[in-house]
Write a protein that holds these residues in place. Structure first.
Motif, mmCIF file in Angstrom:
data_model
loop_
_atom_site.group_PDB
_atom_site.id
_atom_site.type_symbol
_atom_site.label_atom_id
_atom_site.label_comp_id
_atom_site.label_asym_id
_atom_site.label_seq_id
_atom_site.Cartn_x
_atom_site.Cartn_y
_atom_site.Cartn_z
ATOM 1 N N LEU A 32 0.837 -1.256 -0.069
ATOM 2 C CA LEU A 32 0.095 -0.024 -0.099
ATOM 3 C C LEU A 32 0.705 1.192 0.003
ATOM 4 C CD1 LEU A 32 -2.705 -0.872 2.663
ATOM 5 C CD2 LEU A 32 -2.893 -1.037 -0.026
ATOM 6 N N VAL A 42 -3.757 4.213 10.492
ATOM 7 C CA VAL A 42 -4.783 3.334 10.243
ATOM 8 C C VAL A 42 -5.004 2.317 11.408
ATOM 9 C CG1 VAL A 42 -5.078 1.262 8.607
ATOM 10 C CG2 VAL A 42 -3.972 3.421 7.941
ATOM 11 N N CYS A 46 -8.405 0.938 13.112
ATOM 12 C CA CYS A 46 -8.570 -0.448 13.418
ATOM 13 C C CYS A 46 -9.204 -0.585 14.892
ATOM 14 C CB CYS A 46 -7.302 -1.072 13.152
ATOM 15 S SG CYS A 46 -6.986 -1.275 11.556
ATOM 16 N N MET A 81 -12.008 -4.504 8.606
ATOM 17 C CA MET A 81 -10.986 -4.103 7.816
ATOM 18 C C MET A 81 -11.609 -3.098 6.838
ATOM 19 S SD MET A 81 -8.133 -4.771 9.546
ATOM 20 C CE MET A 81 -6.976 -3.709 8.247
ATOM 21 N N LEU A 82 -12.732 -3.551 6.153
ATOM 22 C CA LEU A 82 -13.546 -2.947 5.206
ATOM 23 C C LEU A 82 -13.986 -1.418 5.809
ATOM 24 C CD1 LEU A 82 -14.611 -2.576 2.547
ATOM 25 C CD2 LEU A 82 -16.656 -3.956 3.439
ATOM 26 N N SER A 83 -14.585 -1.611 7.069
ATOM 27 C CA SER A 83 -15.176 -0.497 7.755
ATOM 28 C C SER A 83 -14.101 0.463 8.238
ATOM 29 C CB SER A 83 -15.815 -1.160 9.121
ATOM 30 O OG SER A 83 -14.837 -1.379 10.068
ATOM 31 N N VAL A 84 -12.817 0.189 8.343
ATOM 32 C CA VAL A 84 -11.575 0.912 8.594
ATOM 33 C C VAL A 84 -11.420 1.552 7.246
ATOM 34 C CG1 VAL A 84 -9.157 1.076 8.864
ATOM 35 C CG2 VAL A 84 -10.454 -0.489 10.309
ATOM 36 N N LEU A 85 -11.462 0.720 6.138
ATOM 37 C CA LEU A 85 -11.314 1.633 4.682
ATOM 38 C C LEU A 85 -12.350 2.703 4.682
ATOM 39 C CD1 LEU A 85 -9.733 1.936 2.309
ATOM 40 C CD2 LEU A 85 -10.943 0.098 1.117
ATOM 41 N N ILE A 86 -13.676 2.163 4.938
ATOM 42 C CA ILE A 86 -14.859 3.136 4.632
ATOM 43 C C ILE A 86 -14.611 4.357 5.631
ATOM 44 C CG2 ILE A 86 -17.366 3.603 5.195
ATOM 45 C CD1 ILE A 86 -17.577 0.447 4.210
ATOM 46 N N ILE A 88 -11.893 5.742 6.875
ATOM 47 C CA ILE A 88 -10.813 6.704 6.487
ATOM 48 C C ILE A 88 -11.234 7.518 5.484
ATOM 49 C CG2 ILE A 88 -8.629 6.718 5.452
ATOM 50 C CD1 ILE A 88 -7.796 4.252 7.301
ATOM 51 N N GLY A 89 -11.899 6.985 4.365
ATOM 52 C CA GLY A 89 -12.672 7.359 3.357
ATOM 53 C C GLY A 89 -13.295 8.941 3.555
#
Length: 350
Positions: A32, A42, A46, A81-86, A88-89
Motif C-alpha cells: 500500500l 490506520v 482499526c 478492515m473494510l469498515s476501517v477503509l470506509i 478513513i474514506g
C-alpha cells in the motif's frame, strides 16, 4: 501437552501474532506504500472499529455463516478492515485531505475509550438493557444485532462526535481521550477480573472500575513525568512514553488473554492481579530500556508502527467474534490457567 492448554497455547499464539503483525505490516508498507506514521493512524482506526464487529456484535454477522472460530473470525476481520477503509474514506472526503492530514486518529482514540467503557468496564450494561447484554452468551444472543447497533451508535457515532465536533462550533479545540489509559484497563478487566467491585453490580461496578482505570493512568503519567517522559510532550519524551505504553499493553494482553493468566490463574483474583502487574511492568521496563538504548530516535516512528501492528494481531487472535482464541481450551473460565487445575478442555477443537 495439548496445544490448547497453557503454556503451549500462549507460546504458539505469541509466535502466530508476530507472524500476523509482520505480514500485515508488510502489506501496509510494501504494497500500500504507507509510511510508518500513516500506518499507525490506520491501526488507530482499526482499534476504534475492532470492538463492534467482534465483541459488541457477539460474532455477528460471521456467526450467521459458520461457528468455526477461524472462518467466522476471518469473515468478521475482513468486514472490520473494510469498515476501517470506509471510515478513513469518510474522513478524507469530509476534510478534502488525505486521511493522514485529518484528525481521524484523535476521534478514533475517543471511540476506543467509549467502547471499552461500555463493553468491558460496565460489562455491556451501560447502554443496553440487561436482557440484551448477557456478557457470557454474547455469541448466542438471539437479539443481535440490536445490542451491537446500540453500542456502535454510542461509542462510534454519538459520544466521540459530540466531544470532537461540538467544541469546534464554539471556537475551541476538539476534545479527545488519549489511548494511554488502555494498559490500565487490561489490569482492571483481565488481571483483576473486575474484582473487587463486581460484587456491587452494575452500574456501580462500572463507575468504580472506570475510576480505577483513570486513577491508575494518572499515577502512571505522574511517575513517567518525574522520570523525564511526559506523555503529552510532542517531542522525543512524549514518543518514548508512548512506546512504553504500547510495550506494556502488548505484554499485558499476552498475560491476560494469550496466556489466560498462566501460571497463577488459580490464585485469588487480588493476588494474581498483583503478580501479573509486577511481572508485566518488569518485562516492559526491560524491553523499554533496551529500545531506548539500541534503537535511534529516528526509528521511533517505526517502533510505534510495529508495536501497534503486534497489538492489532494480539487482539484479533484473542477476541470473541474474531478468532476467539482467548477462550480456546478455557471456555468455562478463561482466566483459570494455573499450575494446579490447569484449565478446562472445553471445546478443544477450532
Amino acid at each position: 501437552m495439548a496445544l490448547n492448554q497453557q503454556p503451549a497455547k500462549g507460546i504458539f499464539l505469541v509466535i502466530v501474532s508476530i507472524a500476523f503483525a509482520l505480514g500485515l505490516g508488510g502489506i501496509f508498507i510494501g504494497i500500500l506504500g504507507l509510511s510508518e506514521e500513516q500506518g499507525t493512524l490506520v491501526y488507530a482506526v482499526c482499534f476504534a472499529n475492532f470492538w463492534h464487529f467482534g465483541v459488541s456484535f457477539g460474532g455477528w454477522p460471521g456467526g450467521l455463516v459458520t461457528q468455526n472460530r477461524i472462518w467466522r473470525g476471518l469473515i468478521n476481520w475482513l468486514l472490520a478492515m473494510l469498515s476501517v477503509l470506509i471510515t478513513i474514506g469518510i474522513w478524507s472526503w469530509g476534510y478534502g485531505l488525505p486521511f493522514h492530514e485529518t484528525p481521524v486518529a484523535l476521534w478514533a482514540q475517543t471511540c476506543i475509550f467509549m467502547a471499552v467503557m461500555q463493553i468491558f468496564l460496565f460489562r455491556n450494561r451501560l447502554i443496553t438493557p440487561w436482557d440484551l447484554a448477557d456478557v457470557i452468551e454474547w455469541e448466542n444472543n438471539p437479539r443481535q444485532p440490536l445490542n451491537g447497533i446500540a453500542n456502535f451508535v454510542f461509542a462510534i457515532v454519538f459520544m466521540p462526535t459530540a466531544l470532537f465536533f461540538v467544541p469546534t462550533m464554539w471556537g475551541m479545540e476538539p476534545l479527545h481521550i488519549p489511548w494511554y489509559w488502555f494498559p490500565m484497563s487490561v489490569v482492571v478487566v483481565d488481571f483483576c477480573d473486575w474484582w473487587p467491585f463486581d460484587r456491587l453490580g452494575q452500574p456501580r461496578a462500572g463507575i468504580l472500575n472506570t475510576g480505577m482505570v483513570i486513577i491508575g493512568t494518572v499515577l502512571l503519567m505522574i511517575v513517567f513525568h518525574h522520570l523525564g517522559f511526559n506523555f503529552f510532550d510532542e517531542g522525543v519524551p512524549g514518543t518514548q512514553a508512548a512506546i512504553f505504553a504500547a510495550v506494556w499493553t502488548a505484554f499485558a494482553l499476552i498475560q491476560g488473554w494469550t496466556m489466560n493468566m498462566w501460571p497463577f490463574g488459580h490464585w485469588h483474583r487480588g493476588k494474581k492481579a498483583g503478580m501479573a502487574l509486577v511481572i508485566t511492568l518488569m518485562i516492559s521496563a526491560v524491553v523499554f530500556a533496551a529500545i531506548l538504548k539500541f534503537i535511534p530516535v529516528e526509528q521511533y516512528d517505526a517502533v510505534i508502527f510495529w508495536l501497534f501492528a503486534w497489538l492489532w494481531a494480539l487482539v484479533c487472535l484473542a477476541a470473541p467474534g474474531y478468532f476467539h482464541l482467548f477462550f480456546w481450551g478455557y471456555e468455562e473460565n478463561p482466566h483459570a490457567a494455573g499450575t494446579k487445575g490447569a484449565g478446562y478442555s472445553g471445546r478443544a477443537a477450532f
